[in-house]
Design a protein around this motif. Structure first.
Motif, PDB file in Angstrom:
ATOM      1  N   GLY A 178       0.822  -1.208   0.000  1.00 14.92           N
ATOM      2  CA  GLY A 178       0.000   0.000   0.000  1.00 14.92           C
ATOM      3  C   GLY A 178       0.852   1.252   0.000  1.00 14.92           C
ATOM      4  N   GLU A 179       1.927   1.194   0.809  1.00 15.55           N
ATOM      5  CA  GLU A 179       2.833   2.337   0.889  1.00 15.55           C
ATOM      6  C   GLU A 179       3.508   2.583  -0.451  1.00 15.55           C
ATOM      7  OE1 GLU A 179       5.354   3.915   4.641  1.00 15.55           O
ATOM      8  OE2 GLU A 179       3.946   2.276   4.662  1.00 15.55           O
ATOM      9  N   ALA A 180       3.939   1.475  -1.094  1.00 17.62           N
ATOM     10  CA  ALA A 180       4.612   1.588  -2.394  1.00 17.62           C
ATOM     11  C   ALA A 180       3.652   2.174  -3.438  1.00 17.62           C
ATOM     12  CB  ALA A 180       5.095   0.206  -2.850  1.00 17.62           C
ATOM     13  N   LEU A 181       2.400   1.727  -3.425  1.00 14.17           N
ATOM     14  CA  LEU A 181       1.432   2.241  -4.388  1.00 14.17           C
ATOM     15  C   LEU A 181       1.146   3.708  -4.122  1.00 14.17           C
ATOM     16  CD1 LEU A 181      -1.108  -0.725  -4.442  1.00 14.17           C
ATOM     17  CD2 LEU A 181       0.337  -0.001  -6.329  1.00 14.17           C
ATOM     18  N   SER A 182       1.018   4.032  -2.818  1.00 11.66           N
ATOM     19  CA  SER A 182       0.721   5.396  -2.431  1.00 11.66           C
ATOM     20  C   SER A 182       1.870   6.329  -2.835  1.00 11.66           C
ATOM     21  CB  SER A 182       0.490   5.424  -0.921  1.00 11.66           C
ATOM     22  OG  SER A 182       0.103   6.698  -0.526  1.00 11.66           O
ATOM     23  N   ALA A 183       3.117   5.831  -2.673  1.00 13.89           N
ATOM     24  CA  ALA A 183       4.299   6.614  -3.036  1.00 13.89           C
ATOM     25  C   ALA A 183       4.326   6.924  -4.514  1.00 13.89           C
ATOM     26  CB  ALA A 183       5.563   5.878  -2.625  1.00 13.89           C
ATOM     27  N   ARG A 184       3.656   6.053  -5.288  1.00 14.27           N
ATOM     28  CA  ARG A 184       3.600   6.305  -6.734  1.00 14.27           C
ATOM     29  C   ARG A 184       2.428   7.192  -7.115  1.00 14.27           C
ATOM     30  NH1 ARG A 184       6.456   2.340  -5.661  1.00 14.27           N
ATOM     31  NH2 ARG A 184       8.098   1.502  -6.964  1.00 14.27           N
TER      32      ARG A 184
ATOM     33  N   MET B   1     -17.876   9.621   7.333  1.00 18.37           N
ATOM     34  CA  MET B   1     -18.550   8.813   6.316  1.00 18.37           C
ATOM     35  C   MET B   1     -17.661   8.674   5.090  1.00 18.37           C
ATOM     36  SD  MET B   1     -21.247   7.118   6.239  1.00 18.37           S
ATOM     37  CE  MET B   1     -21.339   5.891   4.953  1.00 18.37           C
ATOM     38  N   HIS B   2     -16.896   9.744   4.821  1.00 17.54           N
ATOM     39  CA  HIS B   2     -16.081   9.784   3.617  1.00 17.54           C
ATOM     40  C   HIS B   2     -15.188   8.566   3.476  1.00 17.54           C
ATOM     41  CE1 HIS B   2     -14.182  11.624   0.251  1.00 17.54           C
ATOM     42  NE2 HIS B   2     -13.000  11.529   0.799  1.00 17.54           N
ATOM     43  N   GLN B   3     -14.527   8.198   4.571  1.00 20.04           N
ATOM     44  CA  GLN B   3     -13.560   7.106   4.489  1.00 20.04           C
ATOM     45  C   GLN B   3     -14.209   5.771   4.120  1.00 20.04           C
ATOM     46  OE1 GLN B   3     -12.372   5.185   7.876  1.00 20.04           O
ATOM     47  NE2 GLN B   3     -13.728   6.211   9.275  1.00 20.04           N
ATOM     48  N   PHE B   4     -15.516   5.645   4.317  1.00 20.87           N
ATOM     49  CA  PHE B   4     -16.150   4.374   3.995  1.00 20.87           C
ATOM     50  C   PHE B   4     -16.452   4.268   2.514  1.00 20.87           C
ATOM     51  CE2 PHE B   4     -17.092   4.878   8.490  1.00 20.87           C
ATOM     52  CZ  PHE B   4     -16.616   3.663   8.944  1.00 20.87           C
ATOM     53  N   ARG B   5     -16.557   5.410   1.849  1.00 20.36           N
ATOM     54  CA  ARG B   5     -16.910   5.392   0.430  1.00 20.36           C
ATOM     55  C   ARG B   5     -15.670   5.183  -0.434  1.00 20.36           C
ATOM     56  NH1 ARG B   5     -21.526   8.062  -1.175  1.00 20.36           N
ATOM     57  NH2 ARG B   5     -20.867   7.631  -3.289  1.00 20.36           N
ATOM     58  N   VAL B   6     -14.598   5.856  -0.089  1.00 26.89           N
ATOM     59  CA  VAL B   6     -13.423   5.832  -0.941  1.00 26.89           C
ATOM     60  C   VAL B   6     -12.496   4.699  -0.516  1.00 26.89           C
ATOM     61  CG1 VAL B   6     -11.465   7.155  -1.757  1.00 26.89           C
ATOM     62  CG2 VAL B   6     -13.611   8.297  -1.244  1.00 26.89           C
ATOM     63  N   LEU B   7     -12.076   3.936  -1.486  1.00 30.48           N
ATOM     64  CA  LEU B   7     -11.155   2.848  -1.211  1.00 30.48           C
ATOM     65  C   LEU B   7      -9.741   3.368  -1.439  1.00 30.48           C
ATOM     66  CD1 LEU B   7     -11.299  -0.143  -0.459  1.00 30.48           C
ATOM     67  CD2 LEU B   7     -11.121  -0.655  -2.879  1.00 30.48           C
ATOM     68  N   ARG B   8      -9.035   3.656  -0.329  1.00 32.53           N
ATOM     69  CA  ARG B   8      -7.701   4.202  -0.467  1.00 32.53           C
ATOM     70  C   ARG B   8      -6.717   3.115  -0.856  1.00 32.53           C
ATOM     71  NH1 ARG B   8      -6.542   9.036   2.593  1.00 32.53           N
ATOM     72  NH2 ARG B   8      -4.538   8.068   3.015  1.00 32.53           N
ATOM     73  N   THR B   9      -5.555   3.540  -1.315  1.00 33.78           N
ATOM     74  CA  THR B   9      -4.568   2.595  -1.820  1.00 33.78           C
ATOM     75  C   THR B   9      -4.185   1.558  -0.770  1.00 33.78           C
ATOM     76  OG1 THR B   9      -3.775   4.414  -3.116  1.00 33.78           O
ATOM     77  CG2 THR B   9      -2.396   2.472  -3.056  1.00 33.78           C
ATOM     78  N   TYR B  10      -4.059   2.010   0.496  1.00 37.21           N
ATOM     79  CA  TYR B  10      -3.735   1.077   1.577  1.00 37.21           C
ATOM     80  C   TYR B  10      -4.770  -0.037   1.646  1.00 37.21           C
ATOM     81  CZ  TYR B  10      -0.062   3.854   3.675  1.00 37.21           C
ATOM     82  OH  TYR B  10       1.105   4.495   3.906  1.00 37.21           O
ATOM     83  N   ASP B  11      -6.029   0.359   1.470  1.00 39.16           N
ATOM     84  CA  ASP B  11      -7.103  -0.614   1.589  1.00 39.16           C
ATOM     85  C   ASP B  11      -7.142  -1.539   0.386  1.00 39.16           C
ATOM     86  OD1 ASP B  11      -7.967   0.329   4.045  1.00 39.16           O
ATOM     87  OD2 ASP B  11      -9.002   1.990   3.066  1.00 39.16           O
ATOM     88  N   VAL B  12      -6.839  -0.998  -0.801  1.00 35.67           N
ATOM     89  CA  VAL B  12      -6.780  -1.854  -1.984  1.00 35.67           C
ATOM     90  C   VAL B  12      -5.793  -2.982  -1.716  1.00 35.67           C
ATOM     91  CG1 VAL B  12      -6.100  -1.981  -4.405  1.00 35.67           C
ATOM     92  CG2 VAL B  12      -7.432  -0.046  -3.606  1.00 35.67           C
TER      93      VAL B  12
END
Lengths: 188, 199
Positions: A178-184, B1-12
């Motif tokens: 996740g960190e690597a993807l975020s860094a990009r 609520m916002h954080q539940f809608r958007v799938l952040r990279t960490y979560d992916v």
């Protein structure tokens, strides 16, 4: 021939066929259905061995189901219920056999694209799917390494000594990824 | 609520890796009953862990991703099964039940704050991993198999001891993981994401 049909047509056909199977009420109609399915396998030029491999997982269940129906109901309904399950499995298997995984993936991504309207980014979705496929061998490899470490520590039979390091290792890997993807710049 | 809608990279990354983890837990080989109509596998363990560690909707998403890839034809279920045929089997409900199962497990754990107790984790795994899964699995087993609800429940009872053992194991593993890696607690992870956003 079946191989060339668009994926959407095949999936719609499968759904329709399974519905028809549920509606069939007489053993004669079911006999016709069996004939149609056999014909479809022949048209697709699927060998007997490959066809059997699709139905094989349900063989004992089919026997048990048939026996149970025979005891609790009668012969026609036993035939009907059992062949319904076997035919549905065979048809689903036929679609899988005649379709490339890549074509199915494309169909899946296209099918999910209306989700864009509720805020799901299609790119993120396909990233999620391909990251998962890539992660399977990574996690399997991690599991093998944890097993070896376990053997070295002499705690081969402890499930806890296997699963905790595996899950922690998987999480560490995920967060580094996740960190690597975020860094990009994927979050921008 | 916002954080539940958007799938952040960490979560992916987390969701993808947990979907892969559930698949990998099917690798050691499944113990089959009824000719693999309903296989006993460690994969349900992965489903409970996904809920307990990722939280409710991320856990359910990991299950959804795995099921989608199985439907597409990848052999990710225990014993190398995959393809649409897996969804034509009478046991289909026990697969689809994984979705509410992971979600319910996660929902209960999320309410436990920054350090969910052992009892809460156990209740979450029992309610999600067994309760929710059976609630979907048993009726579908009855409908597809053409038997009464009572008969289906009776046959499912056969799997209950194994599933209870798996729920207890999932609890022990989730507890151990959350002690070793505090970010494995859903509430802690959400806080960290929120803090990260303010930077």
């Amino acid at each position: 021939m079946l191989h060339r049909l668009p994926v959407g047509v095949k999936l719609a056909g499968l759904a329709a066929a399974c519905t028809v199977l549920l509606l069939l009420r007489s053993p004669w109609a079911m006999a016709v259905a069996v004939g149609v399915v056999v014909l479809l396998f022949a048209v697709a030029r699927v060998g007997v061995a490959a066809a059997w491999a699709q139905v094989r997982p349900v063989r004992w269940f089919a026997v048990a189901l048939f026996g149970m129906q025979l005891v609790f109901a009668d012969l026609p309904s036993a035939v009907l219920v059992t062949s319904r399950v076997v035919l549905a499995v065979a048809l689903a298997g036929l679609v899988t056999l005649t379709t490339r995984t890549s074509a199915m993936m494309t169909a899946l991504e296209r099918g999910l694209s209306p989700l864009r309207r509720v805020g799901v980014d299609p790119f993120r979705l396909s990233l999620l799917l391909s990251l998962t496929i890539r992660s399977v061998p990574v996690i399997a490899d991690l599991a093998a390494r944890v097993r070896e470490a376990q053997r070295a520590r002499g705690v081969e039979w402890s499930m806890r000594a296997f699963a905790v390091p595996l899950v922690v290792g998987a999480l560490r890997h995920a967060d580094a990824l996740g960190e690597a993807l975020s860094a990009r710049g994927l979050d921008d | 609520m916002h954080q539940f809608r958007v799938l952040r990279t960490y979560d992916v990354a987390r969701v993808a890796v947990f979907a892969a983890l559930i698949a990998a837990l099917g690798l050691p080989g499944a113990l089959n009953v009824f000719g693999s109509a309903v296989p006993i596998t460690l994969q349900t363990l992965g489903v409970m862990l996904a809920g307990a560690i990722l939280g409710s909707w991320r856990g359910a998403l990991a299950v959804a991703v795995l099921l989608a890839l199985v439907a597409v034809g990848l052999p990710l279920l225990a014993g190398g099964r995959g393809g649409l045929g897996a969804f034509a089997l009478p046991s289909v409900g026990f697969l689809l039940g994984w979705l509410p199962g992971a979600a319910l497990t996660g929902w209960i754990v999320e309410r436990g704050g920054h350090s969910p107790s052992f009892v809460r984790l156990l209740v979450a795994c029992l309610a999600g991993g067994i309760g929710a899964v059976y609630l979907v699995g048993v009726p579908m087993w009855a409908v597809v198999g053409g038997i009464t609800l009572g008969q289906a429940a009776l046959q499912t009872a056969f799997f209950l001891p194994g599933d209870l053992a798996k729920a207890v194991l999932a609890t022990i593993v989730a507890r151990g993981t959350q002690r070793a890696y505090p970010d494995a607690v859903p509430a802690v992870h959400y806080d960290r994401l929120r803090a990260g956003k303010e930077d």
